[in-house]
Structures are given as structure tokens and as C-alpha cells.
Design a protein around this motif. Structure first.
Motif, PDB file in Angstrom:
ATOM      1  N   SER A 104      23.805  42.018  33.734  1.00  0.00           N
ATOM      2  CA  SER A 104      24.976  42.897  33.666  1.00  0.00           C
ATOM      3  C   SER A 104      24.771  44.100  34.579  1.00  0.00           C
ATOM      4  O   SER A 104      24.030  45.023  34.236  1.00  0.00           O
ATOM      5  CB  SER A 104      25.207  43.386  32.233  1.00  0.00           C
ATOM      6  OG  SER A 104      25.343  42.309  31.341  1.00  0.00           O
ATOM      7  N   TYR A 129      29.722  43.780  33.011  1.00  0.00           N
ATOM      8  CA  TYR A 129      30.162  42.401  32.835  1.00  0.00           C
ATOM      9  C   TYR A 129      30.245  42.086  31.336  1.00  0.00           C
ATOM     10  O   TYR A 129      29.673  42.821  30.501  1.00  0.00           O
ATOM     11  CB  TYR A 129      29.182  41.440  33.497  1.00  0.00           C
ATOM     12  CG  TYR A 129      29.277  41.357  35.007  1.00  0.00           C
ATOM     13  CD1 TYR A 129      30.220  42.096  35.717  1.00  0.00           C
ATOM     14  CD2 TYR A 129      28.424  40.524  35.726  1.00  0.00           C
ATOM     15  CE1 TYR A 129      30.293  42.014  37.100  1.00  0.00           C
ATOM     16  CE2 TYR A 129      28.493  40.431  37.109  1.00  0.00           C
ATOM     17  CZ  TYR A 129      29.428  41.181  37.792  1.00  0.00           C
ATOM     18  OH  TYR A 129      29.513  41.087  39.161  1.00  0.00           O
ATOM     19  N   THR A 147      36.970  39.360  29.669  1.00  0.00           N
ATOM     20  CA  THR A 147      36.500  38.084  30.202  1.00  0.00           C
ATOM     21  C   THR A 147      36.028  38.224  31.648  1.00  0.00           C
ATOM     22  O   THR A 147      36.309  39.219  32.328  1.00  0.00           O
ATOM     23  CB  THR A 147      37.617  37.039  30.153  1.00  0.00           C
ATOM     24  OG1 THR A 147      38.688  37.461  31.033  1.00  0.00           O
ATOM     25  CG2 THR A 147      38.162  36.889  28.734  1.00  0.00           C
ATOM     26  N   THR A 148      35.336  37.180  32.104  1.00  0.00           N
ATOM     27  CA  THR A 148      34.909  37.139  33.506  1.00  0.00           C
ATOM     28  C   THR A 148      36.116  37.144  34.432  1.00  0.00           C
ATOM     29  O   THR A 148      36.095  37.755  35.507  1.00  0.00           O
ATOM     30  CB  THR A 148      34.052  35.888  33.756  1.00  0.00           C
ATOM     31  OG1 THR A 148      32.903  35.919  32.895  1.00  0.00           O
ATOM     32  CG2 THR A 148      33.594  35.821  35.207  1.00  0.00           C
ATOM     33  N   GLN A 149      37.193  36.471  34.013  1.00  0.00           N
ATOM     34  CA  GLN A 149      38.409  36.457  34.815  1.00  0.00           C
ATOM     35  C   GLN A 149      38.983  37.858  34.970  1.00  0.00           C
ATOM     36  O   GLN A 149      39.458  38.236  36.047  1.00  0.00           O
ATOM     37  CB  GLN A 149      39.451  35.535  34.169  1.00  0.00           C
ATOM     38  CG  GLN A 149      40.754  35.427  34.971  1.00  0.00           C
ATOM     39  CD  GLN A 149      41.766  34.503  34.314  1.00  0.00           C
ATOM     40  OE1 GLN A 149      41.455  33.857  33.315  1.00  0.00           O
ATOM     41  NE2 GLN A 149      42.964  34.446  34.866  1.00  0.00           N
ATOM     42  N   VAL A 151      37.216  40.572  34.908  1.00  0.00           N
ATOM     43  CA  VAL A 151      36.325  41.264  35.845  1.00  0.00           C
ATOM     44  C   VAL A 151      36.712  40.905  37.271  1.00  0.00           C
ATOM     45  O   VAL A 151      36.830  41.769  38.150  1.00  0.00           O
ATOM     46  CB  VAL A 151      34.851  40.896  35.574  1.00  0.00           C
ATOM     47  CG1 VAL A 151      33.949  41.499  36.657  1.00  0.00           C
ATOM     48  CG2 VAL A 151      34.411  41.380  34.206  1.00  0.00           C
ATOM     49  N   ASN A 152      36.928  39.611  37.525  1.00  0.00           N
ATOM     50  CA  ASN A 152      37.258  39.154  38.886  1.00  0.00           C
ATOM     51  C   ASN A 152      38.594  39.717  39.367  1.00  0.00           C
ATOM     52  O   ASN A 152      38.770  39.976  40.570  1.00  0.00           O
ATOM     53  CB  ASN A 152      37.299  37.629  38.927  1.00  0.00           C
ATOM     54  CG  ASN A 152      35.925  37.014  38.690  1.00  0.00           C
ATOM     55  OD1 ASN A 152      34.908  37.652  38.934  1.00  0.00           O
ATOM     56  ND2 ASN A 152      35.886  35.772  38.219  1.00  0.00           N
TER      57      ASN A 152
END
Length: 404
Positions: A104, A129, A147-149, A151-152
Motif C-alpha cells: 500500500s 490502496y 475498490t481498486t477500480q 483507485v484507478n
């Protein structure tokens, strides 16, 4: 003369001037009470720090940026590389290490959060993260992690600490609500369970958001403040620390002599913090113990006055057969009673004082501090009462009877 008679005469002597005796005991009381309370505060602070560090997790490792011990310098044979910042690319490289289960990257800032006419200043904002919560042993009391999405896509979503959520939303449900972070709207997706005070401030006046959102909206895309690495197990921490060091040395073109980063595990931080806390507690206890010595000087002073006032009484008692040993025992007993009673009262006051929080720290009584402080107070009475007692015992009956 029996011990009971010596004790009875000593009590009668102290009772003859109750106010003076009480004020003398007060010095011992303050000394004993302060020693017990200071040691308890130090112990409580140490335990609070240990709990806060332990909450990081036994398998959590923190990588910090440093300037490097030899950065920018040169020798006759080697030119050292300039120190480099920690980057997201460094974090991604660490994620590929065999013993690592999650990484992270972290940026930290402090901002004002507001909603309507309510604001919460100096809230600690962490951009990171989704794996950060597990690495820090944080749990959610409501909502969900981002979520990771998100973050992206640099989504403006945030998880609030319990104190920040309470300050902004009161008893209302914050999930789905909107808060302004430095004037920028973020949607609340979760609330952290309370972690309480660490003794250095509240651990709940926080907020966690996607790294990309914090960098894009608040801090800019500069250096990371640190990287949190989660080892696969606590038994692999030492191995993973070695893997982290090797990877970053290679990426930054550094050697062990000029590393521009520092790798810390929870256990190493805990060891350092415990050592510093113990040293600080001992220092404070030593300072507090000085008041016991001041109390001892007070005993000497009062007993010298008492001996002078009772010179004729000493002469009469010696004339009718009292031995120097009896006179010595009586005045030493008086001095010891002063310190013993003051010490017992000091223990009571010190223990009662530990029932209250002091600057956010809950004192925890150290068992050995009570007999140690009480024993030291009695010793002070014996030592500082010895000189006046010897002076009384050494008086010649004829001189004492002629004293005006």
C-alpha cells in the motif's frame, strides 16, 4: 522501657503539635504520591504506545524515505547516487517480492473536512490502496472499503474515522453522504471502527481515500510518504525486510552505506518506543523522588526544633533513669512515624490519582512502585531523623535541666 512505651511517647510527642506534624507529613505525602503517579503515567503511556504500534500488525512493514547517510558525497574511488524518492513504481516492484502478500503506497496530508455549517479541522488524510486497511489492522464499523477500480479512476470517495464521522454527521448515517475535503466533494463509503487515543492524540480523527484521488485533488503527484508492505506471515518479516532492501537498493542504485530508505517492522518500532518510554519514566521518577529528599530535610528541621523545645523534658527523663538508647529510640520513632504516615497517605493519593486520565493517558500502577516508594519514605525518616535523635540522646542531664 518497652517498644510499646517508646511508641506511646512518640505518638504523644507528635500529637503535641498536630499542625506542625501534619505539614511535615505533607512533604513526604507529595513525594511518595508523585513517584507512584509519575511511574504509573509513564507505564500507561508506554502501554498505550505499545498497543498503538501492535495494532499495525505483526506482519506489517513500513518503508520510509530518508536522505541517505552518504548521499551526494564522493570519495577517491566512488561517487554515491543522489537519494531518490519513494514512488508508486517502487511499491509495485515490492509487490512482486516472494514473501509479500500486499503493498500500500501512502501519501499523508492534513485537511479541513466540512458539511453544511459543520467543519472538522486538521483531519489526517491518508491516500492509499484498498489493502491498507488490512495492513493496519483497521476494521469498518459501517459501509465498505473503496475498490481498486475507484483507485484507478481517481474516484472522490472517502472512509471516515469514527471521530471525524461523529463530528461531521452526529448520530446520522454518514454512508452515501458528501463531505468537502478542502472544499472538494468526496462521497463517504465507509466508517472505521474506533481505535481510541494513542496517548499522542486521537487515532480516530482520520480519513482514508484512494491514493490517486488524494494526489490529484490535494497533494500533487510527488513522492510517497511511505509504503506499507504486508508479509505473508509474521515469521517471514525478517526475510521480507531483506527482499525489500535488495529491491530498493537495485532500483535506486544504492548500497548499504548510502541507502535512501529505512525499513521498519512493528516489532522494531515497538522495541525502540518501549526503550525510550522506559528511560523517560525512570527520569521522571528520579525527579519526583527529589521531593522525598526535600521532605526528609523537612523532617530533620522539624525534629531539631522539637529536640530544642523539649530539652528540659529530655533532661528530666535522663535524670530519672532514661538511657541515651531510650531517648534515641523515641526521637527516631517520631521521625519514622512522620515519614511512614506521610508515605501511606502518599500511596493512597497516588493510587487515587491513577483513576483519572492525564492528558489523554490512563495511568497504570506499577506494582513495585508502591513498596519502593513507601520503603524509601521510611528510610528517609530513619536517615534524616537520625541526626536530631543523636543530638537528643547525647545531651547531658545537668545541661538539659539548666536550659531555658
Amino acid at each position: 522501657m518497652s517498644a510499646a512505651q517508646v511508641l506511646r511517647f512518640a505518638v504523644a510527642g507528635l500529637s503535641a503539635n498536630k499542625l506542625r506534624s501534619a505539614l511535615t507529613m505533607l512533604g513526604i505525602l507529595i513525594g511518595v504520591g508523585s513517584v507512584i503517579l509519575v511511574v504509573a503515567v509513564g507505564n500507561g503511556s508506554s502501554q498505550s504506545v505499545q498497543n498503538a504500534i501492535s495494532s499495525l500488525g505483526a506482519s506489517s512493514i513500513t518503508v520510509l524515505h530518508t536522505e541517505g547517510s552518504a548521499a551526494g558525497s564522493t570519495s577517491s574511488t566512488t561517487a554515491f547516487a543522489e537519494p531518490q524518492n519513494l514512488t508508486v513504481q517502487d511499491a509495485e516492484a515490492l509487490a512482486a517480492a516472494p514473501g509479500v502478500t500486499a503493498v500500500s503506497p501512502v501519501v499523508d496530508t492534513s485537511e479541513t473536512l466540512s458539511i453544511g455549517g459543520t467543519s472538522d479541522t486538521d483531519v489526517s488524510i491518508t491516500g492509499t490502496y484498498p489493502a491498507y486497511l488490512a495492513s493496519e489492522n483497521d476494521t469498518l464499523s459501517a459501509g465498505a472499503d473503496f475498490t481498486t477500480q475507484q483507485v484507478n479512476s481517481a474516484a472522490n470517495v472517502v472512509i471516515l474515522g469514527s471521530e471525524a464521522a461523529s463530528d461531521l454527521f452526529g448520530t446520522a448515517n454518514p454512508i452515501g453522504g458528501s463531505v468537502l475535503v478542502d472544499g472538494i466533494p468526496f462521497t463517504v463509503v465507509g466508517v472505521l471502527a474506533s481505535k481510541g487515543s494513542s496517548g499522542l492524540g486521537s487515532a480516530d480523527n482520520t480519513a482514508i481515500a484512494p491514493l490517486t484521488s488524494v494526489q490529484d485533488q490535494l497533494t500533487g503527484f510527488g513522492s510517497l510518504d511511505d509504503v506499507i508492505v504486508q508479509a505473508k506471515s509474521s515469521g517471514q518479516v525478517d526475510t521480507v525486510e531483506g527482499e525489500i532492501t535488495a529491491i530498493l537498493n537495485q532500483r535506486h542504485d544504492e548500497t548499504a552505506a548510502d541507502e535512501d530508505f529505512e525499513v521498519l517492522s512493528a516489532s522494531s518500532i515497538l522495541s525502540t518506543a518501549s526503550s525510550a518510554s522506559s528511560t523517560f519514566t525512570v527520569l521522571l521518577a528520579a525527579i519526583a523522588a527529589i521531593s522525598l529528599l526535600v521532605g526528609g530535610i523537612g523532617i530533620t528541621n522539624i525534629m531539631l526544633v522539637t529536640v530544642t523545645e523539649r530539652t528540659r523534658e529530655i533532661g528530666i527523663r535522663k535524670a530519672i533513669g532514661a538511657t541515651p538508647g531510650v531517648i534515641l529510640a523515641q526521637f527516631i520513632t517520631e521521625a519514622t512515624l512522620l515519614s511512614l504516615i506521610g508515605g501511606v497517605l502518599g500511596v493512597v493519593v497516588g493510587v487515587l490519582g491513577t483513576r483519572f486520565q492525564i492528558d489523554g493517558v490512563k495511568p497504570v500502577v506499577v506494582s513495585f512502585s508502591i513498596p519502593l516508594a513507601l520503603g524509601f519514605s521510611v528510610l528517609v525518616g530513619l536517615i534524616f531523623g537520625g541526626f536530631p535523635a543523636n543530638r537528643a540522646a547525647g545531651m547531658r542531664p545537668a545541661d538539659a535541666l539548666r536550659y531555658e
